[in-house]
Design a protein around this motif. Sequence first.
Motif, PDB file in Angstrom:
ATOM      1  N   ASN A 127     -12.966  -1.818   4.131  1.00 27.24           N
ATOM      2  CA  ASN A 127     -13.368  -1.202   2.872  1.00 27.24           C
ATOM      3  C   ASN A 127     -12.225  -0.336   2.361  1.00 27.24           C
ATOM      4  O   ASN A 127     -11.197  -0.152   3.018  1.00 27.24           O
ATOM      5  N   LEU A 128     -12.434   0.194   1.166  1.00 26.16           N
ATOM      6  CA  LEU A 128     -11.372   0.967   0.523  1.00 26.16           C
ATOM      7  C   LEU A 128     -11.064   2.245   1.289  1.00 26.16           C
ATOM      8  O   LEU A 128      -9.901   2.678   1.353  1.00 26.16           O
ATOM      9  N   SER A 129     -12.068   2.852   1.890  1.00 25.73           N
ATOM     10  CA  SER A 129     -11.843   4.096   2.626  1.00 25.73           C
ATOM     11  C   SER A 129     -10.927   3.882   3.828  1.00 25.73           C
ATOM     12  O   SER A 129      -9.966   4.641   4.037  1.00 25.73           O
ATOM     13  N   SER A 130     -11.208   2.860   4.622  1.00 28.83           N
ATOM     14  CA  SER A 130     -10.361   2.585   5.780  1.00 28.83           C
ATOM     15  C   SER A 130      -8.958   2.168   5.360  1.00 28.83           C
ATOM     16  O   SER A 130      -7.973   2.502   6.021  1.00 28.83           O
ATOM     17  N   PHE A 131      -8.854   1.425   4.249  1.00 31.08           N
ATOM     18  CA  PHE A 131      -7.540   1.037   3.738  1.00 31.08           C
ATOM     19  C   PHE A 131      -6.713   2.262   3.350  1.00 31.08           C
ATOM     20  O   PHE A 131      -5.529   2.383   3.702  1.00 31.08           O
ATOM     21  N   LEU A 132      -7.330   3.204   2.635  1.00 26.48           N
ATOM     22  CA  LEU A 132      -6.608   4.395   2.212  1.00 26.48           C
ATOM     23  C   LEU A 132      -6.207   5.256   3.403  1.00 26.48           C
ATOM     24  O   LEU A 132      -5.087   5.799   3.435  1.00 26.48           O
ATOM     25  N   PHE A 133      -7.089   5.377   4.376  1.00 22.27           N
ATOM     26  CA  PHE A 133      -6.759   6.187   5.554  1.00 22.27           C
ATOM     27  C   PHE A 133      -5.589   5.576   6.326  1.00 22.27           C
ATOM     28  O   PHE A 133      -4.656   6.288   6.726  1.00 22.27           O
ATOM     29  N   THR A 134      -5.630   4.259   6.529  1.00 22.76           N
ATOM     30  CA  THR A 134      -4.529   3.594   7.232  1.00 22.76           C
ATOM     31  C   THR A 134      -3.229   3.713   6.454  1.00 22.76           C
ATOM     32  O   THR A 134      -2.160   3.972   7.032  1.00 22.76           O
ATOM     33  N   TRP A 135      -3.302   3.550   5.149  1.00 22.38           N
ATOM     34  CA  TRP A 135      -2.107   3.649   4.297  1.00 22.38           C
ATOM     35  C   TRP A 135      -1.487   5.035   4.396  1.00 22.38           C
ATOM     36  O   TRP A 135      -0.279   5.180   4.599  1.00 22.38           O
ATOM     37  N   MET A 136      -2.299   6.076   4.268  1.00 20.59           N
ATOM     38  CA  MET A 136      -1.761   7.432   4.310  1.00 20.59           C
ATOM     39  C   MET A 136      -1.194   7.770   5.687  1.00 20.59           C
ATOM     40  O   MET A 136      -0.156   8.427   5.800  1.00 20.59           O
ATOM     41  N   LEU A 137      -1.845   7.287   6.723  1.00 19.26           N
ATOM     42  CA  LEU A 137      -1.372   7.586   8.068  1.00 19.26           C
ATOM     43  C   LEU A 137      -0.030   6.910   8.347  1.00 19.26           C
ATOM     44  O   LEU A 137       0.854   7.499   8.991  1.00 19.26           O
ATOM     45  N   LEU A 138       0.144   5.683   7.868  1.00 14.48           N
ATOM     46  CA  LEU A 138       1.413   4.988   8.068  1.00 14.48           C
ATOM     47  C   LEU A 138       2.519   5.534   7.172  1.00 14.48           C
ATOM     48  O   LEU A 138       3.710   5.442   7.527  1.00 14.48           O
ATOM     49  N   ALA A 139       2.154   6.076   6.022  1.00 14.66           N
ATOM     50  CA  ALA A 139       3.159   6.607   5.095  1.00 14.66           C
ATOM     51  C   ALA A 139       3.578   8.034   5.427  1.00 14.66           C
ATOM     52  O   ALA A 139       4.607   8.501   4.922  1.00 14.66           O
ATOM     53  N   LEU A 140       2.831   8.717   6.275  1.00 13.62           N
ATOM     54  CA  LEU A 140       3.148  10.106   6.590  1.00 13.62           C
ATOM     55  C   LEU A 140       4.550  10.293   7.173  1.00 13.62           C
ATOM     56  O   LEU A 140       5.249  11.240   6.787  1.00 13.62           O
TER      57      LEU A 140
END
Length: 261
Positions: A127-140
Amino acid sequence: MSLRKDLQELREAEVISADTEAQIRQYYRRKSDASGNRLFVVFGILGAILVGLGIILIIAHNWDVFPRSVKTIFAFLPLLVGQGIGVFTLLKRNNRTAWREGGAVSLFFAIGGSISLVSQIYNIPGNLSSFLFTWMLLALPLVYLLRSSVTSLLYIIGSTYYAVQMSYWSYITPPAYLYWLLLLLIVPYYYRLHRANPDSNYTYFHDLLLPLSVIICLGTVANGYGILLFVAYISLLERCCLLPRCLQYLFLFTSLGYTCP
């Protein structure tokens, strides 16, 4: 008359000394270089965004005719290119703000694009929530490796969107506790930025965006404790100097009258 002629005239008239003239020239030269560097940074960031969006549009227009193997290559290609730019920046252009910001921003969007494309190609559920969390964690890590303030601002925006999507816009609204973890992970960079450049535009935007993010997401932890949000918001707005003292007392008395039988 130009500044050069004015300074020469003042020196010949013995109004200023030769050393003073040299210092004035050096001051305006540094000021001009700093203005040019800021403009170069802005155009570098905009260029990275526009080039990335253009590539995405070209690929998306012909997406259906590609086989799965070609789609996978296209999914990872922006990520590899962005990583190459990032490595080159760290090794050769580490002292250039435009290179760091442009490379980090392009890699930031490449990470999100690669995740979404791979999920779409191989039908990976999510879902969009898990996608955003993974994206932000990898971009940190980009924020700290490339010292990119623009990526830090994008990270805060993405984390806020994750919390809003998780707790406000879902049918089942669990508290977005992981948002606070994401916010905590960016605090060291914000502290270092505030210590190193307290008067920069980057610091100003962080000072504005971080409290705004907390104000938006504070309601995500209100399950069963909605009444306490009165006190929480009053304290937060007072700390941010956004709420006059008279309104603080008014909201506090209103919340106490609402909670008392």
